[in-house]
Design a protein around this motif. Structure first.
Motif, PDB file in Angstrom:
ATOM      1  N   LEU A  12       0.826  -1.199   0.000  1.00  0.00           N
ATOM      2  CA  LEU A  12       0.000   0.000   0.000  1.00  0.00           C
ATOM      3  C   LEU A  12       0.862   1.251   0.000  1.00  0.00           C
ATOM      4  N   GLY A  13       0.227   2.357  -0.184  1.00  0.00           N
ATOM      5  CA  GLY A  13       0.893   3.622   0.114  1.00  0.00           C
ATOM      6  C   GLY A  13       1.286   4.436  -1.091  1.00  0.00           C
ATOM      7  N   MET A  14       1.919   5.537  -0.795  1.00  0.00           N
ATOM      8  CA  MET A  14       2.288   6.534  -1.792  1.00  0.00           C
ATOM      9  C   MET A  14       2.982   5.919  -3.006  1.00  0.00           C
ATOM     10  N   HIS A  15       3.890   4.980  -2.753  1.00  0.00           N
ATOM     11  CA  HIS A  15       4.566   4.302  -3.861  1.00  0.00           C
ATOM     12  C   HIS A  15       4.259   2.809  -3.873  1.00  0.00           C
ATOM     13  N   GLY A  16       3.097   2.476  -3.341  1.00  0.00           N
ATOM     14  CA  GLY A  16       2.693   1.076  -3.288  1.00  0.00           C
ATOM     15  C   GLY A  16       2.205   0.601  -4.645  1.00  0.00           C
ATOM     16  N   ASN A  17       1.676  -0.607  -4.654  1.00  0.00           N
ATOM     17  CA  ASN A  17       1.164  -1.173  -5.897  1.00  0.00           C
ATOM     18  C   ASN A  17      -0.221  -0.607  -6.195  1.00  0.00           C
ATOM     19  N   ILE A  18      -0.548  -0.601  -7.481  1.00  0.00           N
ATOM     20  CA  ILE A  18      -1.806   0.032  -7.886  1.00  0.00           C
ATOM     21  C   ILE A  18      -3.020  -0.720  -7.336  1.00  0.00           C
ATOM     22  N   GLY A  19      -3.008  -2.039  -7.509  1.00  0.00           N
ATOM     23  CA  GLY A  19      -4.160  -2.843  -7.086  1.00  0.00           C
ATOM     24  C   GLY A  19      -4.546  -2.595  -5.635  1.00  0.00           C
ATOM     25  N   PRO A  20      -3.621  -2.750  -4.715  1.00  0.00           N
ATOM     26  CA  PRO A  20      -3.951  -2.519  -3.301  1.00  0.00           C
ATOM     27  C   PRO A  20      -4.495  -1.112  -3.046  1.00  0.00           C
ATOM     28  N   ASN A  21      -3.916  -0.105  -3.680  1.00  0.00           N
ATOM     29  CA  ASN A  21      -4.397   1.257  -3.444  1.00  0.00           C
ATOM     30  C   ASN A  21      -5.776   1.484  -4.047  1.00  0.00           C
ATOM     31  N   VAL A  22      -5.960   1.053  -5.284  1.00  0.00           N
ATOM     32  CA  VAL A  22      -7.258   1.268  -5.930  1.00  0.00           C
ATOM     33  C   VAL A  22      -8.335   0.439  -5.234  1.00  0.00           C
ATOM     34  N   ASN A  23      -7.992  -0.801  -4.918  1.00  0.00           N
ATOM     35  CA  ASN A  23      -9.007  -1.652  -4.297  1.00  0.00           C
ATOM     36  C   ASN A  23      -9.309  -1.279  -2.849  1.00  0.00           C
ATOM     37  N   THR A  24      -8.479  -0.445  -2.267  1.00  0.00           N
ATOM     38  CA  THR A  24      -8.829   0.133  -0.968  1.00  0.00           C
ATOM     39  C   THR A  24     -10.158   0.880  -1.103  1.00  0.00           C
ATOM     40  N   ASN A  25     -10.337   1.508  -2.260  1.00  0.00           N
ATOM     41  CA  ASN A  25     -11.583   2.236  -2.492  1.00  0.00           C
ATOM     42  C   ASN A  25     -12.615   1.424  -3.277  1.00  0.00           C
ATOM     43  N   ARG A  26     -12.401   0.091  -3.321  1.00  0.00           N
ATOM     44  CA  ARG A  26     -13.359  -0.790  -3.990  1.00  0.00           C
ATOM     45  C   ARG A  26     -13.859  -1.905  -3.061  1.00  0.00           C
ATOM     46  N   CYS A  27     -13.080  -2.228  -2.039  1.00  0.00           N
ATOM     47  CA  CYS A  27     -13.435  -3.350  -1.180  1.00  0.00           C
ATOM     48  C   CYS A  27     -14.675  -3.003  -0.365  1.00  0.00           C
ATOM     49  N   ASP A  28     -15.312  -4.019   0.198  1.00  0.00           N
ATOM     50  CA  ASP A  28     -16.433  -3.691   1.089  1.00  0.00           C
ATOM     51  C   ASP A  28     -16.067  -3.910   2.554  1.00  0.00           C
ATOM     52  N   LEU A  29     -14.881  -4.474   2.792  1.00  0.00           N
ATOM     53  CA  LEU A  29     -14.422  -4.627   4.168  1.00  0.00           C
ATOM     54  C   LEU A  29     -12.901  -4.569   4.202  1.00  0.00           C
ATOM     55  N   LEU A  30     -12.389  -3.712   5.055  1.00  0.00           N
ATOM     56  CA  LEU A  30     -10.929  -3.625   5.261  1.00  0.00           C
ATOM     57  C   LEU A  30     -10.634  -4.212   6.627  1.00  0.00           C
ATOM     58  N   VAL A  31      -9.775  -5.211   6.654  1.00  0.00           N
ATOM     59  CA  VAL A  31      -9.369  -5.767   7.945  1.00  0.00           C
ATOM     60  C   VAL A  31      -7.913  -5.384   8.163  1.00  0.00           C
ATOM     61  N   ALA A  32      -7.692  -4.375   8.965  1.00  0.00           N
ATOM     62  CA  ALA A  32      -6.335  -3.850   9.166  1.00  0.00           C
ATOM     63  C   ALA A  32      -5.731  -4.498  10.403  1.00  0.00           C
ATOM     64  N   VAL A  33      -4.606  -5.165  10.214  1.00  0.00           N
ATOM     65  CA  VAL A  33      -3.999  -5.887  11.336  1.00  0.00           C
ATOM     66  C   VAL A  33      -2.623  -5.303  11.661  1.00  0.00           C
ATOM     67  N   GLY A  34      -2.473  -4.795  12.865  1.00  0.00           N
ATOM     68  CA  GLY A  34      -1.163  -4.321  13.323  1.00  0.00           C
ATOM     69  C   GLY A  34      -0.599  -3.214  12.460  1.00  0.00           C
ATOM     70  N   MET A  35      -1.400  -2.253  12.142  1.00  0.00           N
ATOM     71  CA  MET A  35      -0.933  -1.098  11.361  1.00  0.00           C
ATOM     72  C   MET A  35      -1.647   0.132  11.898  1.00  0.00           C
TER      73      MET A  35
END
Ligand SMILES: Cc1ncc(C[n+]2csc(CCOP(=O)(O)OP(=O)(O)O)c2C)c(N)n1
Lengths: 182, 571
Positions: free
Chosen positions: B258-281
């Protein structure tokens, strides 16, 4: 965001440097401490900080969590005025002669439930306990006699809740320790 | 009755009782009594003499991050104390267990502006989990035990012990007992089953869940549990910068960073998923971009050992306040077997765009100057995809984090939260000492290397076999990139005139060579890796190399720049 006066109470172990640790949490987030009182609590060895500040709830909740995160802090709580019984004390030093010229002096003292702590030829010290607006009102009233010194204490407060959360926390910790859960 | 010993010796005995084997440090007047005693303990306690106290802290961080054990630093008062501040602050932001022992003037002179007196506790309180001044030898055992307990329980972090000189020389009966309990501190909260059930139900009900794996997963050693949850529920996993290597790079469900220079899929799908499970971040701004446009469509579940992180940056819908491993272990039996192939494959599209537009030109260029990505890829491959990556800060950091291959946990050591240039060289020393059997590949820039370059002396003295790959663009490259993209190409104070790095390395007795072109790269990497000992490769990099994709600071996560001129089209 809607600003409001919040009262935070912090219960901590008796370790040096806690006041600094707590106050920098406010400073870093640009929140001014309006008043601060440090005293023992009803539990032996446990200190109590009572801190008021103007802020919004979201920010105050974050501040309380950061305070509670400090190792030597037992618990921290956030309150609005309706959840607590609170009080302040103010002292007013006024030239005695001017006061004696006042024909309604007795009325003023009675009306404000103030007390006289000391009278000398030169000055008289009055004391009033109450909420901020009440000590303020007496200040306004005494202004015309020339107040030479004025001081208001920090807020002290106890909760209206019937549950004593710090006591519960300490009991729970003692139990966990006894059961070897820690 | 125990024999009486000095406070200095009590300290060393307590360190041994806490299992310490390595100290990174530098002596001076206010800590001399401890160093004097250390002279008798060198058979049991190894001391690494760094060349600057900042280096001691980063080395301790490197050691801690690669081993999971607490790094130990020992320095004198005043200027040495202020020299460790950067490392302490870095360790605080990146949750790194570290105990820093700092000499202090005698207690009778405290507050008199005595020679080399500085208010260490006052300065470090805001950047430590705990800072304590030891003024009596009776407090040594208690304070050291407490320091180690605090540093490496719960969310790890740095602890500072400010040790007055008179307490070092006064006599005491030493009795050490490990700290196992602090009444006011619950490092590892008990799992609340209601929270677990609630989150499990949310995961089972979700069609497009996405797991974010953070540093907390690595700290908790929860990599297997996380993979098990992901596999059972067929849930894609993405990671933060510090969460890299919590899942092998080639795992079917691992979708990138993820992040400013992360991969496209993870960043774009952050705004496409219906559930984010954030662990230890902790939803750092380099991960979220504009918080007002962050995962607004999704429910947010946050699992963390530090409840102060909940709702700090991103409003949650459910939380689990627990150690990541405990939480994932408890969740696993409640997760339904599921097939989310379509969702998992939705990342492919972005991976393809990224491969064509970004990765291929960066990693497999056929002409022009050498690029950072291709060097990283080749080194990682030549190291059998098993190396530990240590980075400095800047383009070298982002590109090595992106193109290094991670096969096992604890394979990345980088300064995330503080972004400390100069972190890498000393950190690589600590990492190699903590994991001598692993190949430590340290990528750095010409700017960052020179911030702590004196640690080449430490490498020389201890024969630490780190592989240093200097991605040399003769620019403060990362700043140059911002100037190129957002400041009209006005390269204010970013070009840099550099020394002969190979000559410098050689002066320290470190083997080194220059790599100027593509043809000589493979051979040079081969020589570096097969060399028995430290090695420096000074690789000439295209000064115009930049890192992409890029989500500009403060933009929504899915506003992705593919290069200087093209933006990702969203459908
Ligand atoms: C101690 C410190 N000072 C300044 C910065 C700001 N900064 C971030 S990246 C960067 C450029 C780094 O240049 P270099 O080390 O040559 O690496 P490159 O980006 O070229 O790979 C700078 C100056 C920082 N992160 N840390």
């Amino acid at each position: 965001m809607d600003q409001q006066l919040y009262t935070v109470t912090v219960f901590s172990e008796n370790q040096v440097g806690l006041l600094n640790q707590i106050s920098i949490i406010y400073t870093r987030r640009g929140v001014n401490i309006e008043s601060l009182t440090v005293s023992p609590s009803s539990i032996e060895g446990v200190h109590k900080f009572t801190i008021t500040s103007w802020s919004d709830r979201t920010l105050m909740e974050k501040i309380v969590k950061q305070i509670e995160k400090r190792i030597d802090v037992l618990k921290a709580f956030l309150y609005t005025d309706d959840e607590i019984v609170y009080q302040e004390v103010a002292l007013y030093k006024v030239p005695t002669l001017k006061l004696l010229d006042e024909e309604h002096l007795e009325d003023i003292i009675r009306h404000h439930s103030a007390r006289i702590l000391e009278i000398t030829r030169e000055y008289t010290v009055l004391e009033k306990t109450g909420h901020n607006d009440e000590t303020e009102a007496l200040f306004e009233e005494l202004k015309r006699y020339g107040i030479t010194q004025f001081v208001r204490s920090g807020r002290v407060a106890v909760t209206k809740s019937t549950v004593e959360y710090v006591t519960l926390f300490l009991e729970e910790q003692a139990r966990r320790r006894a059961e070897g859960l820690i | 009755m125990n024999e009486k010993i000095t406070g200095a010796e009590a300290l060393l005995k307590s360190l041994l009782a806490e299992g310490v084997e390595l100290i990174f440090g530098y002596p001076g007047g206010a800590i001399i009594p401890v160093y004097d005693k250390l002279y008798d303990y060198t058979d049991r306690l190894k001391h690494i003499l760094v060349r600057h106290e900042q280096g001691a802290t980063h080395a301790a961080q490197g050691y801690a991050r690669v081993t999971g054990r607490t790094g130990v630093v020992m320095v004198t008062s005043g200027p040495a104390a202020t020299n460790v501040i950067t490392g302490v602050s870095d360790a605080m932001l990146d949750s790194t267990p570290m105990v820093v022992i700092i000499g202090q003037v005698a207690s009778s002179t405290l507050g008199t502006d005595a020679f080399q007196e500085t208010d260490v506790v006052g300065i470090t309180q805001p950047i430590t989990k705990w800072a304590y001044q030891i003024r009596r030898p009776e407090d040594v055992a208690w304070a050291v035990a407490r320091a180690f307990y605090i540093a490496n329980n719960g969310r790890p972090g740095p602890v500072v012990l400010d040790f007055t000189k008179d307490a070092q020389t006064a006599m005491v009966e030493w009795n050490h007992s490990k700290c196992t309990y602090i009444r006011s501190y619950i490092p590892c909260p008990k799992i609340n089953m209601a929270d677990i059930e609630r989150v499990a139900a949310m995961i089972n009900a979700a069609q497009r869940p996405m797991i974010i794996s953070g540093h907390g997963v690595m700290i908790a050693g929860a990599e297997k549990e996380m993979a098990a949850v992901a596999e059972k529920g067929d849930i894609p996993v993405v990671s933060t910068l510090l969460g890299l290597s919590t899942m092998p790079s080639d795992h079917r469900l691992y979708k990138g960073m993820l992040g400013m220079h992360g991969n496209i899929g993870p960043n774009v799908n952050t705004n496409r998923c219906d559930l984010l499970v954030a662990v230890g971040m902790r939803f750092d701004d380099r991960v979220t971009g504009d918080v007002d446009h962050y995962a607004r469509q999704a429910k947010i579940v946050h699992i963390d050992i530090d409840s102060a992180e909940f709702d700090k940056n991103i409003k949650t819908d459910a939380t689990i306040h627990a150690d990541a491993r405990d939480a994932l272990e408890a969740l696993l039996p409640l997760i339904n077997h599921a097939d989310r192939t379509r969702w998992v494959e939705s990342f492919d599209r972005y991976a393809k765009i990224e491969r064509e537009k970004v990765i291929d030109p960066e990693v497999f260029p056929t002409e022009g100057s050498l690029r950072m990505g291709e060097v990283v890829h080749k080194v990682s491959k030549a190291a059998g995809y098993k190396g530990v990556l240590v980075t400095d800060v800047g383009l070298n950091q982002m590109l090595s984090a992106r193109y290094f291959h991670y096969a096992e946990p604890r394979s990345i050591i980088t300064s995330g939260g503080l972004g400390t240039m100069g972190f890498g060289l000393p950190a690589s020393i600590g990492a190699k000492m903590g994991a001598p059997e692993r190949t430590v590949c340290f990528f750095t820039g010409d700017g960052g290397l020179q911030m702590t370059i004196q640690e080449l002396g430490t490498i020389m003295e201890y024969g630490t076999a780190v592989k240093i790959i200097l991605l040399n663009n003769n620019f403060l490259g990362n700043v140059r990139q911002w100037q190129a993209l957002f400041f009209g190409g006005r390269f204010s104070q970013t070009p840099m005139v550099n020394p002969d790095f190979v000559a410098i390395a050689n002066a320290y007795g470190i083997a080194a060579e220059n790599v100027a072109d593509r043809e000589s790269l493979d051979g040079a990497i081969e020589r570096m890796l097969s060399h028995d000992g430290a090695y420096l490769l000074n690789v000439n990099i295209d000064p115009e190399d930049m890192v992409f994709p890029m989500t500009p600071a403060g933009a929504p996560v899915d506003h992705v720049m593919l290069n200087a001129t093209e933006r990702l089209e969203l459908d």
